[in-house]
Design a protein around this motif. Sequence first.
Motif, PDB file in Angstrom:
ATOM      1  N   GLY A  46       0.798  -1.221   0.000  1.00  0.00           N
ATOM      2  CA  GLY A  46       0.000   0.000   0.000  1.00  0.00           C
ATOM      3  C   GLY A  46       0.827   1.265   0.000  1.00  0.00           C
ATOM      4  O   GLY A  46       0.389   2.311  -0.487  1.00  0.00           O
ATOM      5  N   LEU A  47       2.052   1.164   0.526  1.00  0.00           N
ATOM      6  CA  LEU A  47       2.950   2.319   0.548  1.00  0.00           C
ATOM      7  C   LEU A  47       3.740   2.479  -0.755  1.00  0.00           C
ATOM      8  O   LEU A  47       4.522   3.409  -0.887  1.00  0.00           O
ATOM      9  N   GLY A  48       3.569   1.530  -1.685  1.00  0.00           N
ATOM     10  CA  GLY A  48       4.202   1.676  -2.990  1.00  0.00           C
ATOM     11  C   GLY A  48       5.262   0.658  -3.329  1.00  0.00           C
ATOM     12  O   GLY A  48       5.770   0.642  -4.458  1.00  0.00           O
ATOM     13  N   ALA A  49       5.633  -0.190  -2.385  1.00  0.00           N
ATOM     14  CA  ALA A  49       6.633  -1.220  -2.681  1.00  0.00           C
ATOM     15  C   ALA A  49       6.005  -2.297  -3.569  1.00  0.00           C
ATOM     16  O   ALA A  49       4.891  -2.752  -3.307  1.00  0.00           O
ATOM     17  N   VAL A  50       6.717  -2.699  -4.614  1.00  0.00           N
ATOM     18  CA  VAL A  50       6.231  -3.751  -5.505  1.00  0.00           C
ATOM     19  C   VAL A  50       6.813  -5.073  -5.019  1.00  0.00           C
ATOM     20  O   VAL A  50       8.009  -5.336  -5.175  1.00  0.00           O
ATOM     21  N   ILE A  51       5.974  -5.879  -4.387  1.00  0.00           N
ATOM     22  CA  ILE A  51       6.402  -7.153  -3.806  1.00  0.00           C
ATOM     23  C   ILE A  51       5.644  -8.269  -4.503  1.00  0.00           C
ATOM     24  O   ILE A  51       4.412  -8.363  -4.392  1.00  0.00           O
ATOM     25  N   ASP A  52       6.364  -9.089  -5.242  1.00  0.00           N
ATOM     26  CA  ASP A  52       5.759 -10.199  -5.968  1.00  0.00           C
ATOM     27  C   ASP A  52       5.653 -11.408  -5.042  1.00  0.00           C
ATOM     28  O   ASP A  52       6.458 -11.581  -4.133  1.00  0.00           O
ATOM     29  N   GLY A  53       4.664 -12.267  -5.309  1.00  0.00           N
ATOM     30  CA  GLY A  53       4.531 -13.492  -4.533  1.00  0.00           C
ATOM     31  C   GLY A  53       3.304 -13.470  -3.653  1.00  0.00           C
ATOM     32  O   GLY A  53       2.591 -12.463  -3.558  1.00  0.00           O
ATOM     33  N   GLU A  54       3.059 -14.596  -3.001  1.00  0.00           N
ATOM     34  CA  GLU A  54       1.894 -14.731  -2.137  1.00  0.00           C
ATOM     35  C   GLU A  54       2.143 -15.838  -1.138  1.00  0.00           C
ATOM     36  O   GLU A  54       3.176 -16.524  -1.169  1.00  0.00           O
ATOM     37  N   THR A  55       1.172 -16.036  -0.260  1.00  0.00           N
ATOM     38  CA  THR A  55       1.272 -17.047   0.781  1.00  0.00           C
ATOM     39  C   THR A  55       1.560 -18.415   0.182  1.00  0.00           C
ATOM     40  O   THR A  55       0.896 -18.846  -0.756  1.00  0.00           O
ATOM     41  N   GLY A  56       2.573 -19.090   0.701  1.00  0.00           N
ATOM     42  CA  GLY A  56       2.924 -20.425   0.240  1.00  0.00           C
ATOM     43  C   GLY A  56       3.992 -20.455  -0.823  1.00  0.00           C
ATOM     44  O   GLY A  56       4.571 -21.509  -1.101  1.00  0.00           O
ATOM     45  N   PHE A  57       4.284 -19.314  -1.462  1.00  0.00           N
ATOM     46  CA  PHE A  57       5.262 -19.273  -2.550  1.00  0.00           C
ATOM     47  C   PHE A  57       6.471 -18.401  -2.227  1.00  0.00           C
ATOM     48  O   PHE A  57       7.499 -18.492  -2.889  1.00  0.00           O
ATOM     49  N   GLY A  58       6.363 -17.553  -1.248  1.00  0.00           N
ATOM     50  CA  GLY A  58       7.461 -16.656  -0.918  1.00  0.00           C
ATOM     51  C   GLY A  58       7.298 -15.313  -1.600  1.00  0.00           C
ATOM     52  O   GLY A  58       6.491 -15.147  -2.527  1.00  0.00           O
ATOM     53  N   TYR A  59       8.092 -14.351  -1.133  1.00  0.00           N
ATOM     54  CA  TYR A  59       7.966 -12.971  -1.617  1.00  0.00           C
ATOM     55  C   TYR A  59       9.286 -12.495  -2.227  1.00  0.00           C
ATOM     56  O   TYR A  59      10.367 -12.840  -1.766  1.00  0.00           O
ATOM     57  N   THR A  60       9.149 -11.682  -3.277  1.00  0.00           N
ATOM     58  CA  THR A  60      10.296 -11.079  -3.945  1.00  0.00           C
ATOM     59  C   THR A  60      10.071  -9.582  -4.051  1.00  0.00           C
ATOM     60  O   THR A  60       9.042  -9.141  -4.582  1.00  0.00           O
ATOM     61  N   LEU A  61      11.012  -8.801  -3.546  1.00  0.00           N
ATOM     62  CA  LEU A  61      10.927  -7.343  -3.652  1.00  0.00           C
ATOM     63  C   LEU A  61      11.369  -6.948  -5.051  1.00  0.00           C
ATOM     64  O   LEU A  61      12.547  -7.039  -5.395  1.00  0.00           O
ATOM     65  N   ILE A  62      10.411  -6.525  -5.864  1.00  0.00           N
ATOM     66  CA  ILE A  62      10.699  -6.157  -7.254  1.00  0.00           C
ATOM     67  C   ILE A  62      11.163  -4.723  -7.363  1.00  0.00           C
ATOM     68  O   ILE A  62      12.129  -4.391  -8.047  1.00  0.00           O
ATOM     69  N   GLU A  63      10.483  -3.830  -6.649  1.00  0.00           N
ATOM     70  CA  GLU A  63      10.809  -2.409  -6.742  1.00  0.00           C
ATOM     71  C   GLU A  63      10.500  -1.742  -5.419  1.00  0.00           C
ATOM     72  O   GLU A  63       9.416  -1.936  -4.850  1.00  0.00           O
ATOM     73  N   ASP A  64      11.446  -0.981  -4.939  1.00  0.00           N
ATOM     74  CA  ASP A  64      11.286  -0.254  -3.686  1.00  0.00           C
ATOM     75  C   ASP A  64      11.017   1.208  -4.014  1.00  0.00           C
ATOM     76  O   ASP A  64      11.924   1.959  -4.361  1.00  0.00           O
ATOM     77  N   ALA A  65       9.747   1.597  -3.899  1.00  0.00           N
ATOM     78  CA  ALA A  65       9.358   2.950  -4.306  1.00  0.00           C
ATOM     79  C   ALA A  65       9.925   4.033  -3.404  1.00  0.00           C
ATOM     80  O   ALA A  65       9.925   5.208  -3.756  1.00  0.00           O
ATOM     81  N   THR A  66      10.416   3.657  -2.225  1.00  0.00           N
ATOM     82  CA  THR A  66      10.940   4.660  -1.298  1.00  0.00           C
ATOM     83  C   THR A  66      12.362   5.075  -1.638  1.00  0.00           C
ATOM     84  O   THR A  66      12.874   6.036  -1.093  1.00  0.00           O
ATOM     85  N   LEU A  67      13.021   4.328  -2.545  1.00  0.00           N
ATOM     86  CA  LEU A  67      14.417   4.612  -2.870  1.00  0.00           C
ATOM     87  C   LEU A  67      14.564   4.956  -4.348  1.00  0.00           C
ATOM     88  O   LEU A  67      14.219   4.143  -5.205  1.00  0.00           O
ATOM     89  N   PRO A  68      15.075   6.145  -4.678  1.00  0.00           N
ATOM     90  CA  PRO A  68      15.297   6.477  -6.078  1.00  0.00           C
ATOM     91  C   PRO A  68      16.470   5.695  -6.647  1.00  0.00           C
ATOM     92  O   PRO A  68      17.351   5.260  -5.896  1.00  0.00           O
ATOM     93  N   PRO A  69      16.512   5.484  -7.978  1.00  0.00           N
ATOM     94  CA  PRO A  69      17.628   4.749  -8.568  1.00  0.00           C
ATOM     95  C   PRO A  69      18.951   5.488  -8.360  1.00  0.00           C
ATOM     96  O   PRO A  69      18.999   6.705  -8.278  1.00  0.00           O
ATOM     97  N   LEU A  70      20.030   4.733  -8.286  1.00  0.00           N
ATOM     98  CA  LEU A  70      21.376   5.292  -8.213  1.00  0.00           C
ATOM     99  C   LEU A  70      22.073   5.069  -9.541  1.00  0.00           C
ATOM    100  O   LEU A  70      21.800   4.101 -10.242  1.00  0.00           O
ATOM    101  N   ALA A  71      22.988   5.964  -9.872  1.00  0.00           N
ATOM    102  CA  ALA A  71      23.727   5.840 -11.133  1.00  0.00           C
ATOM    103  C   ALA A  71      25.193   5.586 -10.815  1.00  0.00           C
ATOM    104  O   ALA A  71      25.858   6.410 -10.184  1.00  0.00           O
ATOM    105  N   PHE A  72      25.691   4.428 -11.230  1.00  0.00           N
ATOM    106  CA  PHE A  72      27.103   4.092 -11.100  1.00  0.00           C
ATOM    107  C   PHE A  72      27.619   3.619 -12.442  1.00  0.00           C
ATOM    108  O   PHE A  72      26.885   2.978 -13.212  1.00  0.00           O
TER     109      PHE A  72
END
Length: 239
Positions: A46-72
């Motif tokens: 609800g806060l904007g984090a894109v978390i894939d997965g569901e109960t029984g399968f596990g969760y994967t953090l796809i995108e963290d909306a609270t952190l802007p991309p870094l350039a290296f």
Amino acid sequence: MNRTHRLFQLMQTLRRLPAPVTAQALVDETGVSLRTIYRDIDALRGLGAVIDGETGFGYTLIEDATLPPLAFGDDELEALVLGLREVAVIGDPALAKAAQSALAKLKARLPARQTHRLQHAVLDARRFSRPPEPRIDVKALRAATWDEATVEFQYEDGKGDRSQRQVDPLSIVFMQNAHMLMAWCHLRQDFRAFRLDRMWDLRLTGANFRPRRVPLLREYMEILKADALARAKDRATEG
């Protein structure tokens, strides 16, 4: 633990653990119930984090909306990964955990192409024997060093002789296969290096040596450099 801290800890765990992360693994890491994990995953979404997965399968953090991309640059990224992996291998327990957490944060803030590059970096740090475990709280020693606070401890040298030392801590260095404290020793009235795995009963004395740490450390490094150059010259003469 309040809700804000709990959500932060859950996000850190999702960043750090290999995906997909099971709900039970999140319970083991955070110490809350399964029901709380499910509610908190929904809250993070609800806060904007894109978390894939569901109960029984596990969760994967796809995108963290609270952190802007870094350039290296690619070489910069390889250098960061190598350095953090080295710390994860040779650092004291607190630093090793911090390095793993930093890698997870880095992964969360990189563009997709570089996330793949981080996960599959061609450079790595491997050691087949870890350095000896410190017998003191290294985090407390680092804090004393930053604060320029005089410390005392019990010490056993390589011959097995024991003594109580009071020192001004200057720097902690990984040297050869052990962590060393570089310090000004009040007992010897000279610079000394102490292995952390031979120190115990670390205490603050209440005294400080501010603002002398940097000039003392610079002087110690110059002495070590001169000594190394002299030994190298002797070897060249003997050869």
